[in-house]
Design a protein around this motif. Structure first.
Motif, mmCIF file in Angstrom:
data_model
loop_
_atom_site.group_PDB
_atom_site.id
_atom_site.type_symbol
_atom_site.label_atom_id
_atom_site.label_comp_id
_atom_site.label_asym_id
_atom_site.label_seq_id
_atom_site.Cartn_x
_atom_site.Cartn_y
_atom_site.Cartn_z
ATOM 1 N N LYS A 1 0.770 -1.311 0.156
ATOM 2 C CA LYS A 1 0.004 -0.162 -0.010
ATOM 3 C C LYS A 1 0.799 1.415 0.217
ATOM 4 C CE LYS A 1 -4.303 -1.882 2.215
ATOM 5 N NZ LYS A 1 -5.184 -1.904 3.071
ATOM 6 N N THR A 2 1.869 1.303 -0.195
ATOM 7 C CA THR A 2 3.077 2.296 0.406
ATOM 8 C C THR A 2 2.996 2.619 -1.349
ATOM 9 O OG1 THR A 2 4.761 0.703 -0.423
ATOM 10 C CG2 THR A 2 3.923 1.518 1.987
ATOM 11 N N PRO A 3 3.257 4.194 -1.247
ATOM 12 C CA PRO A 3 3.248 5.000 -2.662
ATOM 13 C C PRO A 3 4.453 4.492 -3.570
ATOM 14 C CG PRO A 3 3.229 6.453 -1.206
ATOM 15 C CD PRO A 3 3.598 5.317 -0.266
ATOM 16 N N ALA A 4 5.415 3.857 -2.970
ATOM 17 C CA ALA A 4 6.980 3.685 -3.618
ATOM 18 C C ALA A 4 6.712 2.064 -4.028
ATOM 19 C CB ALA A 4 8.119 3.352 -3.115
ATOM 20 N N MET A 5 5.667 1.322 -3.749
ATOM 21 C CA MET A 5 5.219 -0.251 -4.387
ATOM 22 C C MET A 5 4.112 -0.260 -5.043
ATOM 23 S SD MET A 5 7.124 -2.775 -3.528
ATOM 24 C CE MET A 5 8.902 -1.448 -3.512
ATOM 25 N N VAL A 6 2.847 0.986 -4.735
ATOM 26 C CA VAL A 6 1.512 0.390 -6.148
ATOM 27 C C VAL A 6 2.863 1.273 -6.999
ATOM 28 C CG1 VAL A 6 0.401 3.107 -6.028
ATOM 29 C CG2 VAL A 6 0.508 2.045 -4.053
ATOM 30 N N SER A 7 3.177 2.330 -7.371
ATOM 31 C CA SER A 7 4.341 3.019 -8.147
ATOM 32 C C SER A 7 4.571 1.813 -9.186
ATOM 33 C CB SER A 7 5.356 3.542 -8.586
ATOM 34 O OG SER A 7 6.697 3.623 -7.826
ATOM 35 N N VAL B 1 -0.610 6.628 -8.398
ATOM 36 C CA VAL B 1 -0.186 7.496 -7.449
ATOM 37 C C VAL B 1 -0.642 8.506 -7.047
ATOM 38 C CG1 VAL B 1 1.582 8.024 -5.652
ATOM 39 C CG2 VAL B 1 2.123 6.922 -7.153
ATOM 40 N N SER B 2 -0.845 8.707 -8.407
ATOM 41 C CA SER B 2 -2.254 9.869 -7.357
ATOM 42 C C SER B 2 -3.748 9.918 -7.706
ATOM 43 C CB SER B 2 -2.039 11.635 -8.220
ATOM 44 O OG SER B 2 -1.995 10.464 -9.472
ATOM 45 N N ASP B 3 -3.567 9.148 -8.496
ATOM 46 C CA ASP B 3 -5.383 8.679 -8.726
ATOM 47 C C ASP B 3 -5.765 8.059 -8.914
ATOM 48 O OD1 ASP B 3 -8.206 8.868 -8.457
ATOM 49 O OD2 ASP B 3 -9.015 10.572 -9.338
#
Length: 539
Positions: A61-67, A217-219
């Motif tokens: 769920k962290t932004p790094a993994m989401v990207s 990451v944003s939406d």
């Protein structure tokens, strides 16, 4: 009657293409399906407890993994199957896109550049028959892979998996790969040669990948505007949405239809994109192979430099969000204090850089290896016979290609790291210094040189086996990119030179490792030069 003539002898061309490409197709099918199934079976051992599942869910769920893997949209209760769908689908989608681009280019522009298509069209073969043969071959390839993916997941028997989810993932990946294959066939009609087609295809894919990363990451809702992002919307093992599969197939049909119309109205060897006429007189720089290669490669090299810079800049643009620990837990700021919080933020960004470095490096390795392998393809086309008939020695010719491979890879690698650094300067409150990126460059440059040296060795001693280097690069990317998440043993990671890098910049550069890699590079290049000087051209 006229329509029938357009497709005349399509069946014969399909059989011929399958007989010609059977080994290449088999390697792609076996390698991808075996990897996909093995990882699915391994997931149960990796996340064997609910505590392990909950821990990786927080990470995903962290932004790094989401990207990297896309937005984590699964709802509790979390299962191993849902984790697999999140971690593996985007990665396998990348693999299938690359496979389809390579196959589609070889079936179309590759045959035109080699003169094979002109010989075929000289017979009573329909104008659209070669394109139809390529479409059918790509369709069969992706359909078979999709079926085997689904069957492999059935065999893996992951907890939480369902037959519907398994077949949805297999169908979605097959549809995505086929869609990009059709898109590449369309771009092949626009471009003037195989190199330009490859560059355009990867450029479109790169733009989609970067855009998907930013929207996730944003939406995540905005990812619906990006075809590559549709693969994330399957919601396998949960809601099981089939709409993305249908959308990908529809887009592929549209691309194939447009490609057909463009193919009908262009000449063999020509493209729809305008070409600028060359100079009336040759430049003095064209007197040697170095200058000739620069003339041939400058546009492609510039595109790779810009592309990797944009990729690095896209990653750097989210550094501030990734490194802001206080956003996810405001009490941390009170507990740690301002200075400690800043150090924690910087460490998180460095961890992200360590993960992303392999992406930047592999992107840089691709044009470098392409230049090295171009030595063989130019031989096969007969271009280099005219060069070596002059005062140019075999060693000089080999050295020119090798030098440009090293220069190309180095420039593209520096461009990717520079993109991260410059964007980080703008977006971060406390930017990462260039010295950190310099350490990444120092650590990974020797691995790239070993890869180039291996490619050169294949060119010198076994040109027929030169394309095996792509499997090695792909394995290295997989081992480092996903190795930690699937608990890959250290020895398995170190089957590739990328696996020897010591998590730079989290840890210091291992100068001993860099040293012996440089020694191996020298040995490989010496052996490669000897092999190339003593073998026949176009062997």
């Amino acid at each position: 009657m006229r329509t029938a003539q357009l497709f005349k002898r399509s069946g014969q061309l399909i059989r011929f293409n399958l007989q010609r490409d059977w080994l290449k197709l088999t390697i792609w099918i076996v390698a991808s399906v075996a990897m996909f199934t093995a990882i699915g079976a391994k997931f149960q051992g990796i996340y064997s407890t609910q505590a392990a599942i909950d821990a990786i869910v927080k990470t995903l769920k962290t932004p790094a993994m989401v990207s990297l893997f896309g937005a984590f949209t699964a709802n509790p209760p979390y299962t191993i199957a849902k984790l697999f769908a999140t971690e593996m689908v985007v990665f396998m989608a990348i693999l299938l896109v690359i496979m389809n681009i390579m196959m589609a280019v070889a079936m179309t522009r590759g045959e035109e550049d080699s003169g094979l298509l002109e010989l075929v069209r000289a017979h009573q073969v329909g104008r659209l028959a070669p394109l139809v043969a390529a479409v059918v071959e790509l369709t069969l390839l992706n359909a078979l892979i999709g079926v085997l993916f689904a069957c492999g997941l059935q065999v893996a028997q992951m907890p939480g998996a369902t037959a519907t989810g398994n077949w949805l993932i297999g169908s979605g990946l097959a549809a995505l790969g086929w869609c990009f294959g059709m898109l590449t066939l369309l771009l092949a009609q626009l471009a003037n040669n195989a190199s330009q087609t490859t560059m355009l295809s990867y450029a479109v894919f790169g733009v989609m990948y970067v855009a998907r990363m930013g929207t996730d990451v944003s939406d995540p809702r905005l990812t619906w505007w990006i075809p590559f992002g549709w693969i994330e919307k399957l919601s396998a093992y949960q809601d099981n949405h089939w709409l993305p599969v249908g959308a990908l197939i529809l887009l592929g049909v549209v691309c194939g239809g447009v490609a057909t119309q463009l193919n009908l109205h262009r000449d063999v060897g020509a493209g729809w994109l305008p070409t600028r006429p060359g100079r009336a007189t040759a430049s003095a720089y064209l007197r040697g192979p170095l200058g000739l290669l620069w003339r041939q490669l400058r546009v492609t090299l510039f595109a790779w430099i810009v592309g990797n810079f944009v990729l690095g800049a896209a990653y750097g643009s989210i550094f501030n969000n990734i490194g802001d620990v206080a956003k996810t837990n405001p009490t941390i700021k009170q507990l740690l204090g301002t200075h400690a919080l800043a150090e924690a933020n910087r460490m998180i960004v460095k961890i992200f850089i360590a993960v992303l470095a392999i992406v930047i490096v592999v992107v840089a390795v691709i044009p470098a290896v392409q230049v090295m392998l171009k030595l063989v393809s130019d031989e096969n086309k007969g271009y280099l016979h005219q060069v070596v008939a002059t005062a140019v020695s075999r060693w000089q010719l080999w050295a020119s290609f090798t030098a440009w491979a090293v220069v190309s890879g180095s420039l593209v690698l520096v461009a990717g790291l520079a993109g991260m650094y410059l964007t980080g300067l703008v977006t971060m409150n406390d930017p990462i210094k260039w010295l950190t990126y310099q350490h990444v460059l120092t650590a990974y440059l020797p691995t790239m040189l070993v890869t180039i040296g291996t490619a050169s060795l294949l060119v010198g001693w076994g040109p027929k086996w030169r394309n095996l280097i792509w499997l090695w690069i792909g394995y290295g990317f997989f081992a480092v990119y996903l190795g930690a998440l699937i608990d890959l043993p250290k020895w398995a990671k170190q089957l590739s030179p990328f696996g020897f890098v010591n998590q730079v910049p989290i840890k210091a550069v291992d100068w001993g490792t860099s040293g012996w890699m440089l020694v191996i590079t020298v040995v490989l290049l010496v052996l490669a030069s000897v092999g190339y000087r003593h073998r026949d051209l176009a062997q």
